[in-house]
Write a protein that holds these residues in place. Structure first.
Motif: not given
Length: 227
Positions: A107-108, A111-117, A129-139
Motif C-alpha cells: 500500500r505504501l 503514489p500519493r496515497s494516504e496510509v494509516v499504520f 492501531a491507527g497511530a501513524g499516518v503517511v500523508s499523500p504528499d510524503a514522497r
C-alpha cells in the motif's frame, strides 16, 4: 527518549560520529534524493541493536517530504504470543503479523496515497492501531525493521527503491543490547534471557537477509583509553 505515550525507553544507538558530514553519509542522502517517483520506499534493516531507528530517524530529519514507518507496529499482542507459546521469543520473525506488514508495504508504494499504520508503544509493550499516518504528499517513506530483507516469502516479494543494511559485529550488538535491557531496569537473569533471544534473532537475520544496496558499517565501541 520516550515512547508513544511518554513512556521510558532505553538509549538509542548512535551512528558513526558526524556520519552525515562525511562522504558516506552525504552519498546516502544524495542517492535517496535521486530516486525517481512520486513515492519511493527506503528499507533500513539490520540486527536488533544495530541502530536502525537512529539511522531511519536521521534520514527522515534530513530529507524533504519524508516519513518514518517502523515494522514494530506489527508485533503480535502478548496474549496471542502466550496462546502460541512464543512469549519468550518476542521479537523473532514468527512473532510478527508478517502478511499484515507485507500488505502495508504494498500500500505504501502507491503514489500519493494516504496510509494509516500501527505504532508499537515500547513502554506498554503493545501496538496501537491507527497511530501513524503517511500523508499523500510524503514522497520518501523510510521503513525500518529487522527482517525487511529476508530471503523468504513474503519478505522477498516486497520491493524497495533502496535497501540499506546496518553492519555491526556481534560483540558490539551484545554490548548495546545489554545496555538496552539495563535501561529497562531488568535484572541479570532477565537480561541473560533477553540476550539469548536477541542474539539468536541477530544471527538469523544476518545469515538469511538478501544483499543490500548500501551497507553502513558501525564501529566497535571503545572505552576511554582503548585503541
Amino acid at each position: 527518549m520516550t515512547g508513544v505515550e511518554g513512556g521510558l525507553c532505553p538509549p538509542s544507538f548512535g551512528l558513526p560520529p558526524r556520519y552525515f558530514d562525511k562522504e558516506e553519509g552525504r552519498a546516502l542522502l544524495a542517492r535517496i534524493r535521486a530516486l525517481e517517483g512520486a513515492r519511493v520506499l527506503v528499507a533500513v534493516a539490520g540486527a536488533p541493536g544495530s541502530g536502525k531507528s537512529t539511522l531511519a530517524e536521521a534520514l527522515v530529519g534530513r530529507l524533504d517530504n519524508a516519513v518514518l514507518v517502523p515494522m514494530d507496529g506489527f508485533h503480535l499482542d502478548d496474549r496471542v504470543l502466550d496462546a502460541r507459546g512464543l512469549r519468550s521469543r518476542k521479537g523473532a520473525v514468527e512473532t510478527f503479523d508478517v502478511e499484515g506488514f507485507a500488505a502495508l508495504v504494498e500500500r505504501l508504494a502507491v503514489p500519493r496515497s494516504e496510509v494509516v499504520f500501527p505504532v508499537f508503544d515500547r513502554d506498554r509493550e503493545l501496538a496501537i492501531a491507527g497511530a501513524g499516518v503517511v500523508s499523500p504528499d510524503a514522497r520518501v517513506v523510510v521503513i525500518e525493521g529487522n527482517y525487511l530483507l529476508l530471503d523468504a516469502a513474503p519478505w522477498n516479494r516486497l520491493r524497495y527503491d533502496l535497501k540499506v543494511w546496518l553492519d555491526v559485529p556481534e560483540a558490539e550488538l551484545e554490548r548495546r543490547l545489554t545496555a538496552r535491557w539495563q535501561g529497562y531496569g531488568k535484572d541479570a537473569r532477565q537480561i541473560a534471557a533477553h540476550l539469548e533471544n536477541d542474539l539468536a534473532n541477530a544471527r538469523f537475520v544476518t545469515r538469511q537477509s538478501r544483499a543490500a544496496d548500501v551497507s553502513v558499517l558501525q564501529p566497535v565501541h571503545q572505552e576511554p583509553g582503548q585503541g
